[in-house]
Every structure is written in structure tokens, then in C-alpha cells.
Write a protein that holds these residues in place. Structure first.
Motif, PDB file in Angstrom:
ATOM      1  N   MET A   6     -10.268  -2.865   1.151  1.00  0.00           N
ATOM      2  CA  MET A   6     -11.075  -2.885  -0.064  1.00  0.00           C
ATOM      3  C   MET A   6     -10.761  -1.672  -0.944  1.00  0.00           C
ATOM      4  O   MET A   6     -10.801  -1.748  -2.170  1.00  0.00           O
ATOM      5  N   ASN A   7     -10.409  -0.578  -0.298  1.00  0.00           N
ATOM      6  CA  ASN A   7      -9.973   0.614  -1.019  1.00  0.00           C
ATOM      7  C   ASN A   7      -8.716   0.292  -1.833  1.00  0.00           C
ATOM      8  O   ASN A   7      -8.567   0.726  -2.985  1.00  0.00           O
ATOM      9  N   HIS A   8      -7.805  -0.490  -1.248  1.00  0.00           N
ATOM     10  CA  HIS A   8      -6.579  -0.892  -1.941  1.00  0.00           C
ATOM     11  C   HIS A   8      -6.903  -1.743  -3.163  1.00  0.00           C
ATOM     12  O   HIS A   8      -6.267  -1.609  -4.212  1.00  0.00           O
ATOM     13  N   HIS A   9      -7.900  -2.600  -3.054  1.00  0.00           N
ATOM     14  CA  HIS A   9      -8.242  -3.485  -4.170  1.00  0.00           C
ATOM     15  C   HIS A   9      -9.016  -2.787  -5.271  1.00  0.00           C
ATOM     16  O   HIS A   9      -8.754  -3.021  -6.457  1.00  0.00           O
ATOM     17  N   PHE A  10      -9.961  -1.948  -4.887  1.00  0.00           N
ATOM     18  CA  PHE A  10     -10.928  -1.474  -5.866  1.00  0.00           C
ATOM     19  C   PHE A  10     -10.800   0.010  -6.250  1.00  0.00           C
ATOM     20  O   PHE A  10     -11.483   0.447  -7.159  1.00  0.00           O
ATOM     21  N   ARG A  11      -9.935   0.735  -5.559  1.00  0.00           N
ATOM     22  CA  ARG A  11      -9.823   2.147  -5.925  1.00  0.00           C
ATOM     23  C   ARG A  11      -8.403   2.554  -6.274  1.00  0.00           C
ATOM     24  O   ARG A  11      -8.168   3.145  -7.324  1.00  0.00           O
ATOM     25  N   ILE A  12      -7.433   2.278  -5.425  1.00  0.00           N
ATOM     26  CA  ILE A  12      -6.065   2.728  -5.669  1.00  0.00           C
ATOM     27  C   ILE A  12      -5.093   1.673  -5.146  1.00  0.00           C
ATOM     28  O   ILE A  12      -4.734   1.645  -3.976  1.00  0.00           O
ATOM     29  N   HIS A  13      -4.660   0.785  -6.030  1.00  0.00           N
ATOM     30  CA  HIS A  13      -3.890  -0.393  -5.625  1.00  0.00           C
ATOM     31  C   HIS A  13      -2.441  -0.088  -5.270  1.00  0.00           C
ATOM     32  O   HIS A  13      -1.749  -0.943  -4.719  1.00  0.00           O
ATOM     33  N   ASP A  14      -1.944   1.117  -5.591  1.00  0.00           N
ATOM     34  CA  ASP A  14      -0.556   1.437  -5.252  1.00  0.00           C
ATOM     35  C   ASP A  14      -0.449   2.276  -3.978  1.00  0.00           C
ATOM     36  O   ASP A  14       0.557   2.934  -3.733  1.00  0.00           O
ATOM     37  N   LYS A  15      -1.478   2.231  -3.150  1.00  0.00           N
ATOM     38  CA  LYS A  15      -1.470   2.851  -1.824  1.00  0.00           C
ATOM     39  C   LYS A  15      -2.139   1.887  -0.844  1.00  0.00           C
ATOM     40  O   LYS A  15      -2.827   0.958  -1.238  1.00  0.00           O
ATOM     41  N   GLY A  16      -1.928   2.124   0.459  1.00  0.00           N
ATOM     42  CA  GLY A  16      -2.610   1.320   1.467  1.00  0.00           C
ATOM     43  C   GLY A  16      -2.128  -0.111   1.525  1.00  0.00           C
ATOM     44  O   GLY A  16      -2.897  -1.046   1.302  1.00  0.00           O
ATOM     45  N   PHE A  17      -0.841  -0.304   1.843  1.00  0.00           N
ATOM     46  CA  PHE A  17      -0.261  -1.643   1.824  1.00  0.00           C
ATOM     47  C   PHE A  17      -0.400  -2.404   3.137  1.00  0.00           C
ATOM     48  O   PHE A  17      -0.136  -3.600   3.192  1.00  0.00           O
ATOM     49  N   GLY A  18      -0.768  -1.733   4.210  1.00  0.00           N
ATOM     50  CA  GLY A  18      -0.956  -2.420   5.483  1.00  0.00           C
ATOM     51  C   GLY A  18      -2.223  -3.265   5.471  1.00  0.00           C
ATOM     52  O   GLY A  18      -3.225  -2.893   4.861  1.00  0.00           O
ATOM     53  N   ILE A  19      -2.182  -4.398   6.165  1.00  0.00           N
ATOM     54  CA  ILE A  19      -3.355  -5.267   6.283  1.00  0.00           C
ATOM     55  C   ILE A  19      -3.877  -5.225   7.711  1.00  0.00           C
ATOM     56  O   ILE A  19      -5.059  -4.970   7.955  1.00  0.00           O
ATOM     57  N   THR A  20      -2.995  -5.468   8.670  1.00  0.00           N
ATOM     58  CA  THR A  20      -3.416  -5.467  10.074  1.00  0.00           C
ATOM     59  C   THR A  20      -3.512  -4.069  10.655  1.00  0.00           C
ATOM     60  O   THR A  20      -4.141  -3.878  11.695  1.00  0.00           O
ATOM     61  N   SER A  21      -2.885  -3.088  10.012  1.00  0.00           N
ATOM     62  CA  SER A  21      -3.011  -1.693  10.442  1.00  0.00           C
ATOM     63  C   SER A  21      -2.493  -0.794   9.334  1.00  0.00           C
ATOM     64  O   SER A  21      -1.838  -1.263   8.383  1.00  0.00           O
ATOM     65  N   SER A  22      -2.759   0.498   9.464  1.00  0.00           N
ATOM     66  CA  SER A  22      -2.255   1.474   8.489  1.00  0.00           C
ATOM     67  C   SER A  22      -1.032   2.218   9.029  1.00  0.00           C
ATOM     68  O   SER A  22      -0.611   3.212   8.448  1.00  0.00           O
ATOM     69  N   PHE A  23      -0.440   1.706  10.121  1.00  0.00           N
ATOM     70  CA  PHE A  23       0.652   2.415  10.797  1.00  0.00           C
ATOM     71  C   PHE A  23       1.807   2.725   9.853  1.00  0.00           C
ATOM     72  O   PHE A  23       2.274   3.868   9.752  1.00  0.00           O
ATOM     73  N   TRP A  24       2.302   1.705   9.134  1.00  0.00           N
ATOM     74  CA  TRP A  24       3.466   1.929   8.273  1.00  0.00           C
ATOM     75  C   TRP A  24       3.110   2.726   7.032  1.00  0.00           C
ATOM     76  O   TRP A  24       3.977   3.399   6.445  1.00  0.00           O
ATOM     77  N   ASP A  25       1.855   2.681   6.607  1.00  0.00           N
ATOM     78  CA  ASP A  25       1.432   3.566   5.516  1.00  0.00           C
ATOM     79  C   ASP A  25       1.527   5.025   5.947  1.00  0.00           C
ATOM     80  O   ASP A  25       1.897   5.897   5.150  1.00  0.00           O
ATOM     81  N   ILE A  26       1.206   5.287   7.199  1.00  0.00           N
ATOM     82  CA  ILE A  26       1.336   6.649   7.731  1.00  0.00           C
ATOM     83  C   ILE A  26       2.812   7.034   7.796  1.00  0.00           C
ATOM     84  O   ILE A  26       3.210   8.126   7.352  1.00  0.00           O
ATOM     85  N   VAL A  27       3.654   6.126   8.312  1.00  0.00           N
ATOM     86  CA  VAL A  27       5.084   6.402   8.462  1.00  0.00           C
ATOM     87  C   VAL A  27       5.744   6.682   7.111  1.00  0.00           C
ATOM     88  O   VAL A  27       6.525   7.630   6.965  1.00  0.00           O
ATOM     89  N   PHE A  28       5.420   5.874   6.101  1.00  0.00           N
ATOM     90  CA  PHE A  28       6.094   5.976   4.806  1.00  0.00           C
ATOM     91  C   PHE A  28       5.302   6.745   3.756  1.00  0.00           C
ATOM     92  O   PHE A  28       5.691   6.787   2.588  1.00  0.00           O
ATOM     93  N   GLY A  29       4.205   7.360   4.159  1.00  0.00           N
ATOM     94  CA  GLY A  29       3.465   8.242   3.255  1.00  0.00           C
ATOM     95  C   GLY A  29       2.737   7.540   2.133  1.00  0.00           C
ATOM     96  O   GLY A  29       2.637   8.082   1.025  1.00  0.00           O
ATOM     97  N   THR A  30       2.199   6.351   2.402  1.00  0.00           N
ATOM     98  CA  THR A  30       1.461   5.635   1.351  1.00  0.00           C
ATOM     99  C   THR A  30      -0.026   5.481   1.682  1.00  0.00           C
ATOM    100  O   THR A  30      -0.691   4.576   1.163  1.00  0.00           O
ATOM    101  N   LEU A  31      -0.522   6.358   2.534  1.00  0.00           N
ATOM    102  CA  LEU A  31      -1.968   6.359   2.770  1.00  0.00           C
ATOM    103  C   LEU A  31      -2.678   6.809   1.498  1.00  0.00           C
ATOM    104  O   LEU A  31      -2.227   7.728   0.808  1.00  0.00           O
ATOM    105  N   PRO A  32      -3.796   6.175   1.151  1.00  0.00           N
ATOM    106  CA  PRO A  32      -4.550   6.638  -0.013  1.00  0.00           C
ATOM    107  C   PRO A  32      -5.186   7.992   0.277  1.00  0.00           C
ATOM    108  O   PRO A  32      -5.452   8.322   1.414  1.00  0.00           O
ATOM    109  N   PRO A  33      -5.414   8.788  -0.754  1.00  0.00           N
ATOM    110  CA  PRO A  33      -6.060  10.078  -0.553  1.00  0.00           C
ATOM    111  C   PRO A  33      -7.488   9.915  -0.075  1.00  0.00           C
ATOM    112  O   PRO A  33      -8.127   8.888  -0.304  1.00  0.00           O
TER     113      PRO A  33
END
Length: 236
Positions: free
Chosen positions: A202-229
Motif C-alpha cells: 500500500m506504501n507503493h501505491h499511495f506514498r512512493i510508487h517508484d520504490k517497493g517493487f516486491g509483492i511476495t517479499s521485499s528481498f530484492w528491494d533490499i538487494v537492489f536498493g529500492t526500499l522506500p524510505p
């Protein structure tokens, strides 16, 4: 042709309109309309029908396909430990595909008529109407266009003894992804992993859509540095 200062009429089919937004499309599509009633996309009833999919169609259609591919390795006498490892490996590989599709394809920047139109059909309609329950999972006809070439790619690049089950694992990962995606939009978890996944998405939809691309986990967002602040309020 892109029309300057074009205004979309939400009471009319949207697919034929969004292309006219030009450079304004990116801002328009990320201003969500929170309603369980989805828009009409096409004037044609047949085309409109194929844009709507109930979530439970995904496991009903694809789980038998997973079982069939796994059965091929069983018939070849592949050891059960190897089958299990291939299945898990396929699921893990899907999580990378999930991330890449979402980040690099679903969030590609467009500003021309056809680019905007195709993006809207692929993912933009979901961001504009995120609670449309019939457009939260990928239509089987569209998924087939990805699944078939993916199978042949895996068949060409992996040993024949593991290819069927590995591909079955990829499909199983996809099923988990689509069902999870539906749940994080319409489920009401109070705590635990499911609650964290819902908050993250929901953070991806309503706050910062160019971060947080994982759906089933945030693992690859951590690996590639796309976790939202970090934020005190991460979702609506």
C-alpha cells in the motif's frame, strides 16, 4: 495523436482516452481512485470481458499445469530431493522475475499515445484503480503469452532432468504472487507477515510508487536498493 490539456472522461471507456494525455499521463495514472467499482476499459464487450479475472481462477487454471510439469520429472525417475530443490529454486527465481517485471516493465515511463495506452493496459489501470478486485490478477490469456516462451527458454538453458520441475516452481511462484497481490489489496490482516506485506505494498501505491517493487517479499528491494524510505505513516 496527443492532445494538449486533454481531460479523461471517467464515464467513458478509458483505453482509447489515456494515450491523449501525453506527458501528463505519468502524473494522472498515479493519482489513485479508491473504489471497488472498476472503470470500463473498452467499448467492445468481448474485449472488456477479457480484462476482468476473478482471483480464484489463477490457482484453478495454473495449479494443474504445475502438477503436470512436476509429474514429468517423477516419471523420469528424478530423485525426490532433486525435485524438491528444483521446485524451490523455481519459486525463488520467480521472485526475481516478479521484481524485474514490476520495476522495469510495469513502471516504464511513457508519454506517447501508444506507449501510454499499452502501459495503462499492462499496469496503469491497476495504479489508477487499485481496489478494482477484477483487475488484481493477470488475465490467463495474457499470462499464457509469457508462460509459453518462458518454458522454452528454461528448457533451452537448464538440464532436462530439472527443467520441468524448475518451471513448475516458477509457475507456483507466480500463483503465490497473484494470490498474495489480491490478498494485500482486499485482505484485512492485523499482524504478522501478511500485515507487513500489505503495509509495504500500500506504501507503493499511495506514498512512493517508484520504490517497493516486491509483492511476495521485499528481498530484492533490499538487494537492489529500492526500499522506500522510513516514514511514520507508511500506508493509507
Amino acid at each position: 495523436m496527443v492532445t494538449k490539456n486533454f481531460i479523461v472522461d471517467l464515464n467513458k471507456p478509458l483505453v482509447s482516452q489515456v494515450g491523449h494525455l501525453g506527458e501528463a499521463y505519468e502524473e494522472w495514472v498515479h493519482q489513485p481512485i479508491v473504489s471497488k467499482e472498476g472503470p470500463r476499459l473498452f467499448e467492445n464487450d468481448i474485449l472488456e470481458f477479457f480484462t476482468r479475472t476473478v482471483w480464484w481462477a489463477i490457482p484453478i487454471i495454473w495449479l494443474p499445469v504445475v502438477c503436470w510439469f512436476v509429474s514429468k520429472d517423477v516419471e523420469m525417475g528424478v530423485p525426490s530431493t532433486q525435485i524438491a530443490a528444483s521446485l524451490v529454486g523455481g519459486i525463488f527465481f520467480w521472485t526475481l522475475l516478479e521484481y524485474c517485471f514490476h520495476r522495469f516493465l510495469f513502471h516504464i515511463k511513457t508519454n506517447g499515445y501508444w506507449g501510454n495506452t499499452l502501459h495503462y493496459l499492462l499496469h496503469g489501470c491497476h495504479h489508477k484503480h487499485p481496489m478494482d478486485g477484477l483487475r488484481l490478477v493477470f488475465p490467463p490469456a495474457g499470462a499464457t503469452c509469457i508462460v509459453v516462451p518462458l518454458w522454452y527458454l528454461i528448457k533451452l538453458t537448464t538440464p532436462s532432468s530439472i527443467a520441468p520441475t524448475f518451471f513448475g516452481g516458477v509457475l507456483l511462484g507466480y500463483i503465490m504472487y497473484d494470490c498474495t497481490h489480491y490478498y494485500v489489496h482486499h485482505g484485512k490482516p492485523n499482524k504478522g507477515v501478511s500485515s507487513n506485506l500489505k503495509r509495504f505494498h500500500m506504501n507503493h501505491h499511495f506514498r512512493i510508487h517508484d520504490k517497493g517493487f516486491g509483492i511476495t517479499s521485499s528481498f530484492w528491494d533490499i538487494v537492489f536498493g529500492t526500499l522506500p524510505p522510513k516514514s511514520g505513516k507508511e500506508s493509507m
